[in-house]
Design a protein around this motif. Structure first.
Motif, short mmCIF file in Angstrom:
data_model
loop_
_atom_site.label_atom_id
_atom_site.label_comp_id
_atom_site.label_asym_id
_atom_site.label_seq_id
_atom_site.Cartn_x
_atom_site.Cartn_y
_atom_site.Cartn_z
N THR A 114 0.86 -1.18 0.00
CA THR A 114 0.00 0.00 0.00
C THR A 114 0.89 1.23 0.00
O THR A 114 1.87 1.28 0.74
CB THR A 114 -0.91 0.02 1.25
OG1 THR A 114 -1.69 -1.16 1.26
CG2 THR A 114 -1.80 1.24 1.26
N ILE A 115 0.54 2.20 -0.83
CA ILE A 115 1.29 3.46 -0.85
C ILE A 115 0.37 4.57 -0.35
O ILE A 115 -0.73 4.76 -0.86
CB ILE A 115 1.78 3.80 -2.27
CG1 ILE A 115 2.76 2.74 -2.75
CG2 ILE A 115 2.42 5.20 -2.27
CD1 ILE A 115 3.25 2.97 -4.16
N GLU B 254 -0.24 18.71 0.41
CA GLU B 254 -0.86 17.51 -0.18
C GLU B 254 -1.47 16.69 0.95
O GLU B 254 -0.76 16.19 1.82
CB GLU B 254 0.19 16.68 -0.93
CG GLU B 254 -0.39 15.53 -1.69
CD GLU B 254 0.61 14.87 -2.63
OE1 GLU B 254 0.18 13.98 -3.37
OE2 GLU B 254 1.79 15.25 -2.64
N PRO B 255 -2.79 16.56 0.93
CA PRO B 255 -3.44 15.82 2.02
C PRO B 255 -3.13 14.34 1.98
O PRO B 255 -2.76 13.79 0.94
CB PRO B 255 -4.93 16.08 1.77
CG PRO B 255 -5.02 16.34 0.31
CD PRO B 255 -3.73 17.01 -0.07
N PHE B 256 -3.30 13.70 3.11
CA PHE B 256 -3.13 12.26 3.23
C PHE B 256 -4.07 11.56 2.24
O PHE B 256 -5.26 11.85 2.20
CB PHE B 256 -3.50 11.85 4.67
CG PHE B 256 -3.49 10.37 4.92
CD1 PHE B 256 -2.37 9.77 5.44
CD2 PHE B 256 -4.60 9.58 4.65
CE1 PHE B 256 -2.36 8.40 5.71
CE2 PHE B 256 -4.60 8.22 4.90
CZ PHE B 256 -3.47 7.63 5.43
N HIS B 257 -3.51 10.66 1.43
CA HIS B 257 -4.36 9.84 0.56
C HIS B 257 -3.64 8.54 0.21
O HIS B 257 -2.42 8.46 0.22
CB HIS B 257 -4.81 10.59 -0.71
CG HIS B 257 -3.69 10.97 -1.62
ND1 HIS B 257 -2.91 12.09 -1.43
CD2 HIS B 257 -3.25 10.40 -2.77
CE1 HIS B 257 -2.02 12.18 -2.41
NE2 HIS B 257 -2.20 11.17 -3.22
N ILE B 258 -4.47 7.54 -0.06
CA ILE B 258 -3.97 6.21 -0.39
C ILE B 258 -4.12 6.01 -1.88
O ILE B 258 -5.20 6.23 -2.44
CB ILE B 258 -4.77 5.13 0.38
CG1 ILE B 258 -4.63 5.36 1.89
CG2 ILE B 258 -4.30 3.73 -0.01
CD1 ILE B 258 -5.54 4.48 2.73
N LEU B 259 -3.05 5.57 -2.53
CA LEU B 259 -3.12 5.28 -3.97
C LEU B 259 -3.87 3.97 -4.18
O LEU B 259 -3.69 3.01 -3.42
CB LEU B 259 -1.72 5.18 -4.57
CG LEU B 259 -0.84 6.44 -4.49
CD1 LEU B 259 0.49 6.20 -5.17
CD2 LEU B 259 -1.54 7.64 -5.10
N ASP B 260 -4.70 3.94 -5.22
CA ASP B 260 -5.47 2.71 -5.48
C ASP B 260 -4.54 1.61 -6.00
O ASP B 260 -3.44 1.87 -6.48
CB ASP B 260 -6.59 2.99 -6.49
CG ASP B 260 -6.08 3.46 -7.83
OD1 ASP B 260 -5.68 2.61 -8.64
OD2 ASP B 260 -6.08 4.69 -8.06
N GLN B 261 -5.00 0.36 -5.88
CA GLN B 261 -4.16 -0.80 -6.24
C GLN B 261 -3.73 -0.78 -7.70
O GLN B 261 -2.62 -1.18 -8.01
CB GLN B 261 -4.89 -2.10 -5.94
CG GLN B 261 -4.81 -2.52 -4.50
CD GLN B 261 -5.28 -3.96 -4.31
OE1 GLN B 261 -6.14 -4.44 -5.00
NE2 GLN B 261 -4.67 -4.62 -3.35
N GLU B 262 -4.60 -0.31 -8.59
CA GLU B 262 -4.24 -0.27 -10.02
C GLU B 262 -3.05 0.67 -10.25
O GLU B 262 -2.11 0.34 -10.96
CB GLU B 262 -5.45 0.18 -10.84
CG GLU B 262 -5.18 0.18 -12.33
CD GLU B 262 -6.41 0.59 -13.13
OE1 GLU B 262 -6.23 1.30 -14.13
OE2 GLU B 262 -7.54 0.21 -12.75
#
Length: 111
Positions: free
Chosen positions: A42-43, A50-58
């Motif tokens: 997970t990235i 830049e707010p906290f966000h998780i990159l999607d798996q794709e």
């Protein structure tokens, strides 16, 4: 030295993409033969402005695939070295091997 220790001095001048690449490569190198996949990685990105966000798996998998291509290119056979360079590299390797025997058991940071 570990991959991240070698790259540490460049972090302040690195782009967001370069930092993600370095993190993925360091993670890949720590897997001990397992393949890095987005399903096990997970990235999360956070930074100034830049707010906290998780990159999607794709997106993560696309990044991993890009860096796997880089790894294949890096491991391609190199041009043969001239005989003089090979001899000095062999001599240096022997010296490193001799010194390595004295330092067995120490961590890279202790050497």
């Amino acid at each position: 030295m570990t991959y991240l220790e070698c790259k540490f001095n460049n972090f302040t001048a690195s782009s967001r993409e370069d930092l993600i690449k370095d993190a993925l490569i360091a993670t890949r190198e720590s897997l001990q033969g397992e393949k890095l996949r987005s399903s096990v990685c997970t990235i999360v990105v956070v930074g100034v402005g830049e707010p906290f966000h998780i990159l999607d798996q794709e997106t993560v998998q696309q990044l991993i695939d890009t860096f796997e291509i880089v790894r294949e290119e890096e491991s391609a056979p190199a041009e043969p070295k001239p005989a003089a360079d090979r001899d000095s590299a062999t001599d240096q390797g022997s010296a490193a091997e001799q010194g390595g025997a004295e330092n067995q058991g120490g961590s890279p940071m202790d050497i």
